[in-house]
Each structure stands twice: as structure tokens, then as C-alpha cells.
Design a protein around this motif. Structure first.
Motif, mmCIF file in Angstrom:
data_model
loop_
_atom_site.group_PDB
_atom_site.id
_atom_site.type_symbol
_atom_site.label_atom_id
_atom_site.label_comp_id
_atom_site.label_asym_id
_atom_site.label_seq_id
_atom_site.Cartn_x
_atom_site.Cartn_y
_atom_site.Cartn_z
ATOM 1 N N ARG A 1 0.850 -1.190 0.000
ATOM 2 C CA ARG A 1 0.000 0.000 0.000
ATOM 3 C C ARG A 1 0.886 1.242 0.000
ATOM 4 N NH1 ARG A 1 -5.270 0.783 3.730
ATOM 5 N NH2 ARG A 1 -6.046 2.587 2.623
ATOM 6 N N SER A 2 0.381 2.340 -0.507
ATOM 7 C CA SER A 2 1.085 3.617 -0.458
ATOM 8 C C SER A 2 0.642 4.405 0.766
ATOM 9 C CB SER A 2 0.783 4.453 -1.704
ATOM 10 O OG SER A 2 1.270 3.830 -2.858
ATOM 11 N N ILE A 3 1.520 5.270 1.208
ATOM 12 C CA ILE A 3 1.194 6.159 2.316
ATOM 13 C C ILE A 3 0.570 7.415 1.733
ATOM 14 C CG2 ILE A 3 2.139 7.509 4.216
ATOM 15 C CD1 ILE A 3 4.374 5.388 4.377
ATOM 16 N N ARG A 4 -0.563 7.803 2.266
ATOM 17 C CA ARG A 4 -1.303 8.953 1.740
ATOM 18 C C ARG A 4 -1.479 10.021 2.818
ATOM 19 N NH1 ARG A 4 -2.674 7.196 -3.132
ATOM 20 N NH2 ARG A 4 -3.213 5.028 -3.448
ATOM 21 N N THR B 1 -5.001 3.566 25.819
ATOM 22 C CA THR B 1 -4.065 4.680 25.829
ATOM 23 C C THR B 1 -3.204 4.644 24.581
ATOM 24 O OG1 THR B 1 -4.000 4.633 28.243
ATOM 25 C CG2 THR B 1 -2.205 5.782 27.143
ATOM 26 N N ALA B 2 -3.153 5.757 23.856
ATOM 27 C CA ALA B 2 -2.388 5.805 22.605
ATOM 28 C C ALA B 2 -1.753 7.175 22.423
ATOM 29 C CB ALA B 2 -3.295 5.493 21.422
ATOM 30 N N ARG B 3 -0.685 7.203 21.677
ATOM 31 C CA ARG B 3 -0.006 8.429 21.277
ATOM 32 C C ARG B 3 0.121 8.392 19.761
ATOM 33 N NH1 ARG B 3 -1.246 8.737 25.741
ATOM 34 N NH2 ARG B 3 0.007 9.148 27.567
ATOM 35 N N THR B 4 -0.020 9.541 19.114
ATOM 36 C CA THR B 4 0.034 9.621 17.658
ATOM 37 C C THR B 4 1.210 10.494 17.237
ATOM 38 O OG1 THR B 4 -2.356 9.356 17.526
ATOM 39 C CG2 THR B 4 -1.275 10.278 15.607
ATOM 40 N N LEU B 5 1.952 10.016 16.250
ATOM 41 C CA LEU B 5 3.081 10.742 15.684
ATOM 42 C C LEU B 5 2.865 10.908 14.184
ATOM 43 C CD1 LEU B 5 5.920 8.640 17.342
ATOM 44 C CD2 LEU B 5 5.071 10.855 18.120
ATOM 45 N N GLU B 6 3.462 11.938 13.625
ATOM 46 C CA GLU B 6 3.374 12.157 12.181
ATOM 47 C C GLU B 6 4.626 11.601 11.517
ATOM 48 O OE1 GLU B 6 3.004 15.832 9.021
ATOM 49 O OE2 GLU B 6 2.302 16.110 11.066
ATOM 50 N N PRO B 7 4.471 10.682 10.561
ATOM 51 C CA PRO B 7 5.656 10.142 9.888
ATOM 52 C C PRO B 7 6.192 11.117 8.851
ATOM 53 C CG PRO B 7 3.692 9.191 8.937
ATOM 54 C CD PRO B 7 3.237 10.069 10.081
ATOM 55 N N GLU B 8 7.481 11.008 8.596
ATOM 56 C CA GLU B 8 8.103 11.736 7.486
ATOM 57 C C GLU B 8 8.119 10.766 6.301
ATOM 58 O OE1 GLU B 8 12.456 13.343 6.243
ATOM 59 O OE2 GLU B 8 11.764 13.829 8.276
ATOM 60 N N VAL B 9 7.344 11.077 5.281
ATOM 61 C CA VAL B 9 7.147 10.175 4.143
ATOM 62 C C VAL B 9 8.097 10.573 3.012
ATOM 63 C CG1 VAL B 9 5.467 9.287 2.492
ATOM 64 C CG2 VAL B 9 4.730 9.894 4.812
ATOM 65 N N GLN B 10 8.745 9.569 2.427
ATOM 66 C CA GLN B 10 9.674 9.803 1.325
ATOM 67 C C GLN B 10 8.918 9.916 0.003
ATOM 68 O OE1 GLN B 10 12.895 10.409 2.123
ATOM 69 N NE2 GLN B 10 12.063 10.175 4.191
ATOM 70 N N ASP B 11 9.607 10.334 -1.046
ATOM 71 C CA ASP B 11 8.985 10.563 -2.355
ATOM 72 C C ASP B 11 8.335 9.317 -2.949
ATOM 73 O OD1 ASP B 11 9.679 13.221 -2.281
ATOM 74 O OD2 ASP B 11 11.508 12.955 -3.479
ATOM 75 N N ASP B 12 8.833 8.125 -2.600
ATOM 76 C CA ASP B 12 8.251 6.900 -3.166
ATOM 77 C C ASP B 12 6.900 6.545 -2.530
ATOM 78 O OD1 ASP B 12 8.906 5.863 -0.655
ATOM 79 O OD2 ASP B 12 10.316 4.378 -1.439
ATOM 80 N N ARG B 13 6.485 7.286 -1.518
ATOM 81 C CA ARG B 13 5.197 7.123 -0.806
ATOM 82 C C ARG B 13 5.082 5.768 -0.093
ATOM 83 N NH1 ARG B 13 3.804 11.731 0.302
ATOM 84 N NH2 ARG B 13 1.785 10.992 0.894
#
Length: 134
Positions: free
Chosen positions: A24-27, A41-53
Motif C-alpha cells: 500500500r502507499s502512504i497517503r 491509551t495511545a499516542r500519535t506521531l506524524e511520519p516523514e514520508v519519502q517521495d516513493d510514498r
């Protein structure tokens, strides 16, 4: 579909995980989720996505580590490829090591009286073990 860990870099006050999503691709709206096992209990982080998605990384910095260190236990690590997509465990499957738990050993990050250590479960999924040194 799975997310394959390529590298874990643990430093004094942070940990960076580099991984690749297979199937799957990251969108837009993608997140990395840390969930305390056995709780909601959860924590959410934002990923750094590369050009290949498909390739991505995320850093758990000192503020997130202090936040999760309040709750001793095991935090399981997931990626959500886009908003409202199912959670996918992040792990390591694509090599010839059957049981990574005892082979891939990473250093702990110490925050006061608490250690945070990345490790692979018996199912080869990535988790964080939080242990208080009381």
C-alpha cells in the motif's frame, strides 16, 4: 500488507525508526500510533514520508518519551497508511532471522528513573518496553 523496519537509531533522548510499507502507499493523513498494550491509551506521531510514498520514518523525541514513560508497560507500534485506514503493525519479517527478540537488541533510552527500550516481539513486531527503575 505490512511495514518493514529498516533501521532503528536510539540516541540519548530520542529514537528514530525508518521503515517501508509493503502492499500500500502512504497517503495524506497517515500516522504512526503507539498504543499501550492492554489499554486504550495511545499516542500519535506524524511520519516523514519519502517521495516513493512507501518509505517513511518517525522520531520519538524526548517529549513523547517522557509522555509514554509515565505509563510503564509495553507500547505496540503501528502505522496507519491514511486517515481511517486500518492500523498495521510495524515489524521486521524480510530477512533470514526467525526470532529477532534475542538477536536484535537495542539500547535503552533513560529518562530519569525510567528506561524505554525498543525490541521485537515473538511475532517480530516492534514494541517499546517502558520500565521504571524504582
Amino acid at each position: 500488507m505490512h511495514a518493514e523496519v529498516e533501521r532503528i537509531q536510539a540516541a540519548n533522548q530520542s529514537m528514530t525508526v525508518t521503515a517501508r510499507l509493503h502492499g500500500r502507499s502512504i497517503r495524506q493523513g497517515a500516522t504512526v500510533r503507539l498504543r499501550l498494550r492492554g489499554t486504550s491509551t495511545a499516542r500519535t506521531l506524524e511520519p516523514e514520508v519519502q517521495d516513493d510514498r512507501r518509505s517513511f520514518s518517525f522520531t520519538i523525541g524526548s517529549s513523547e518519551l517522557v509522555d509514554i514513560a509515565r505509563d510503564s508497560g509495553v507500547w505496540d507500534v503501528f502505522v496507519q497508511a491514511e486517515e481511517n485506514a486500518p492500523l498495521t503493525r510495524i515489524g521486521r519479517l524480510l530477512d533470514d532471522v526467525a526470532d529477532r527478540k534475542e538477536i536484535f537488541v537495542y539500547p535503552s533510552i533513560t529518562l530519569g528513573a525510567t528506561d524505554v527500550r525498543p525490541y521485537y516481539t515473538v511475532d517480530n513486531d516492534l514494541s517499546l518496553e517502558v520500565t521504571r527503575q524504582d
